[in-house]
Write a protein that holds these residues in place. Structure first.
Motif, PDB file in Angstrom:
ATOM      1  N   ASP A  87     -69.869 105.789  -3.090  1.00 28.81           N
ATOM      2  CA  ASP A  87     -68.671 105.171  -3.657  1.00 28.81           C
ATOM      3  C   ASP A  87     -68.381 103.864  -2.919  1.00 28.81           C
ATOM      4  O   ASP A  87     -68.875 103.642  -1.804  1.00 28.81           O
ATOM      5  CB  ASP A  87     -67.457 106.087  -3.507  1.00 28.81           C
TER       6      ASP A  87
ATOM      7  N   ILE B 111     -64.868 101.756  -1.826  1.00 27.92           N
ATOM      8  CA  ILE B 111     -63.410 101.734  -1.800  1.00 27.92           C
ATOM      9  C   ILE B 111     -62.946 100.340  -1.387  1.00 27.92           C
ATOM     10  O   ILE B 111     -63.406  99.807  -0.368  1.00 27.92           O
ATOM     11  CB  ILE B 111     -62.852 102.762  -0.797  1.00 27.92           C
TER      12      ILE B 111
ATOM     13  N   SER C 236     -60.239  98.507   0.322  1.00 28.70           N
ATOM     14  CA  SER C 236     -59.200  98.938   1.249  1.00 28.70           C
ATOM     15  C   SER C 236     -58.124  97.879   1.454  1.00 28.70           C
ATOM     16  O   SER C 236     -58.412  96.750   1.849  1.00 28.70           O
ATOM     17  CB  SER C 236     -59.831  99.276   2.612  1.00 28.70           C
TER      18      SER C 236
ATOM     19  N   GLU D  11     -56.130 106.138   3.548  1.00 25.69           N
ATOM     20  CA  GLU D  11     -56.771 105.674   2.313  1.00 25.69           C
ATOM     21  C   GLU D  11     -57.995 106.517   1.940  1.00 25.69           C
ATOM     22  O   GLU D  11     -58.144 106.925   0.783  1.00 25.69           O
ATOM     23  CB  GLU D  11     -57.178 104.210   2.439  1.00 25.69           C
ATOM     24  N   LEU D  12     -58.876 106.729   2.899  1.00 25.81           N
ATOM     25  CA  LEU D  12     -60.107 107.453   2.604  1.00 25.81           C
ATOM     26  C   LEU D  12     -59.811 108.901   2.218  1.00 25.81           C
ATOM     27  O   LEU D  12     -60.344 109.411   1.221  1.00 25.81           O
ATOM     28  CB  LEU D  12     -61.047 107.409   3.812  1.00 25.81           C
TER      29      LEU D  12
ATOM     30  N   GLN E 117     -57.027 110.146   1.021  1.00 27.56           N
ATOM     31  CA  GLN E 117     -56.352 110.168  -0.280  1.00 27.56           C
ATOM     32  C   GLN E 117     -57.341 109.903  -1.421  1.00 27.56           C
ATOM     33  O   GLN E 117     -57.263 110.532  -2.485  1.00 27.56           O
ATOM     34  CB  GLN E 117     -55.227 109.141  -0.300  1.00 27.56           C
ATOM     35  N   TYR E 118     -58.274 108.988  -1.203  1.00 26.82           N
ATOM     36  CA  TYR E 118     -59.275 108.680  -2.220  1.00 26.82           C
ATOM     37  C   TYR E 118     -60.159 109.900  -2.488  1.00 26.82           C
ATOM     38  O   TYR E 118     -60.406 110.259  -3.654  1.00 26.82           O
ATOM     39  CB  TYR E 118     -60.130 107.501  -1.757  1.00 26.82           C
TER      40      TYR E 118
ATOM     41  N   ARG F  18     -60.436 111.942  -5.994  1.00 22.54           N
ATOM     42  CA  ARG F  18     -61.668 111.788  -6.782  1.00 22.54           C
ATOM     43  C   ARG F  18     -62.506 113.068  -6.821  1.00 22.54           C
ATOM     44  O   ARG F  18     -63.242 113.304  -7.780  1.00 22.54           O
ATOM     45  CB  ARG F  18     -62.502 110.636  -6.205  1.00 22.54           C
TER      46      ARG F  18
END
Length: 336
Positions: free
Chosen positions: A31, A33, A35, A140-141, A143-144, A148
Motif C-alpha cells: 500500500d 499512504i 501522510s 495514521e498507520l 487507523q489506516y 482497510r
C-alpha cells in the motif's frame, strides 16, 4: 499453564520439523499512504510512504473474521523488503508466516512501513527534520490498517517489533502508546541510551563536531548514525537533556508508567554485537524494567548485530506473537 506448554511444544515442532515450503500461501500487499504527519518535513522527504502488509491464507478464506496485527519496524539504512528478499540469512517472512499458519499459529497480519530517508532512517520519533513519525505509526498507520483490513482493534491484538533502529522505535512507541500496542519485542535495539559509541566520552562526537575530519572506516557507521540522531532529535547530543525525551532508557528511568500496562516486553541482543550501545543499552533497559517491577524477558544469543536474524524470527519472534495473540501466553494478564 497446560495450554501454554502445549502451544510452545507445537511451535517447537514447527521450527525443527516442518519443511520450509507451505501448501497454503498468504499474500504480501504493498500500500501507499499519504501522510499528513510527515508532510512538510525539513529535508523534503516524501509523505507518500510504502507499507508492506502480510495477510495469512485464512484472511481471504474467512471473510467475517478479524485478525491481530504485528507492526514490524526496520533498521537504519534498511527497507521492509529485506524481511522478504533473503537479505537476512535467506529469511522470507512470508514463507515463515505461512509455515506458522500450518499449525494454526500464524493467523495475524504483519505490517511493515518504509521509514528510510536520505539520512538513513527516522528513529520513529516526531521530528522537525524528518516529520512526525511517532504520529504516523501510532495514529495514521494504525487507523489506516484498521480501516482497510479486517483487524482486531483492542491493544492486546496489536504488537510492535523491530530490529536495531527498529528495536529503538519499538521500545519508544511501546512506552508512549501502551493504549495502542499491547506487546513489544526489541531485536538488537540500538541507541537506547548514552552508552557505548554514544557515550559522551566517545570519539564519535569529535568527528561529528568537526566535519573536516574523516572518521576511520570502523567508526564511519557510528558517526553517520549519531548525525542522523542529532537531526531526528533536533539538538546536539551535548545540549543538556535534549536527547533524554527520546532515549528509551531515559524515558523508562523517569517514568515507567507507559509500560506497566504492557502485555509482554522482550529484548534480545547478540553477545558479539560490535555496536556497543546494543548490549549495554539492552541490559540497562532490562535493569530499569526490573527496578520498576515490570515483567520482561532478556535473551542473549551467540552472534553479532544481524547474525541469526532468520533463526530468531522463525524460532522466537514470530512464535512469540503467535502465542500472545492466541491467548496462550503464560501471563494471561493482558487486558483490552
Amino acid at each position: 499453564m497446560r495450554r501454554s506448554l502445549a502451544f510452545a511444544l507445537r511451535l517447537l515442532f514447527l521450527a525443527l520439523c516442518l519443511p520450509a515450503t507451505a501448501t497454503a500461501q498468504g499474500r504480501i500487499l504493498v500500500d501507499t499512504i499519504r501522510s499528513k504527519a510527515i508532510a512538510g518535513n525539513a529535508i523534503g522527504d516524501t509523505p507518500n510512504r510504502e507499507v508492506f502488509v502480510y495477510t495469512p491464507p485464512s484472511y481471504d478464506r474467512t471473510p467475517n473474521r478479524r485478525f491481530p496485527v504485528l507492526y514490524l519496524l526496520h533498521g537504519f539504512t534498511s527497507h521492509p523488503r529485506e524481511w522478504l528478499d533473503g537479505s537476512y540469512q535467506g529469511l522470507d517472512l512470508q514463507k515463515t508466516m505461512d509455515s506458522l499458519w500450518r499449525v494454526d499459529a500464524g493467523d495475524f497480519l504483519v505490517v511493515m512501513p518504509n521509514a528510510d530517508n536520505a539520512m538513513g532512517g527516522t528513529f520513529y520519533v516526531n521530528s522537525a527534520a524528518f516529520g512526525k513519525w511517532d504520529d504516523f505509526v501510532s495514529q495514521e498507520l494504525v487507523q489506516y490498517i484498521d480501516a482497510r483490513y479486517r483487524t482486531r482493534t483492542d491493544r492486546a491484538s496489536r504488537g510492535l517489533a523491530g530490529q536495531s533502529m527498529g528495536g529503538f522505535g519499538a521500545l519508544y512507541l511501546a512506552q508512549k502508546h501502551s493504549d495502542v500496542f499491547g506487546s513489544v519485542y526489541a531485536m538488537s535495539p540500538c541507541c537506547t541510551g548514552m552508552v557505548g559509541e554514544l557515550a559522551p566520552t566517545s570519539e564519535v562526537w569529535r568527528y561529528l563536531r568537526d566535519s573536516t575530519l574523516t572518521p576511520p572506516p570502523t567508526m564511519a557507521g557510528s558517526v553517520r548514525l549519531a548525525r542522523t540522531m542529532t537531526a531526528a532529535f533536533g539538538a546536539p547530543y551535548d545540549k543538556a537533556g535534549a536527547w533524554s525525551p527520546f532515549l528509551p532508557v531515559d524515558i523508562l528511568t523517569k517514568d515507567a508508567s507507559g509500560l506497566r500496562r504492557s502485555c509482554a516486553v522482550v529484548l534480545e541482543y547478540g553477545l558479539d554485537d560490535a555496536i556497543a550501545s546494543v548490549p549495554l543499552g539492552s541490559r540497562a533497559y532490562a535493569d530499569g524494567l526490573a527496578r520498576a517491577k515490570i515483567p520482561y524477558r532478556l535473551d542473549a544469543f551467540a552472534g553479532g548485530h544481524t547474525d541469526r536474524t532468520r533463526q530468531r524470527f522463525e524460532q522466537r519472534v514470530l512464535p512469540f506473537f503467535a502465542q500472545q495473540f492466541s491467548g496462550a501466553a503464560p501471563s494471561g494478564s493482558c487486558t483490552p
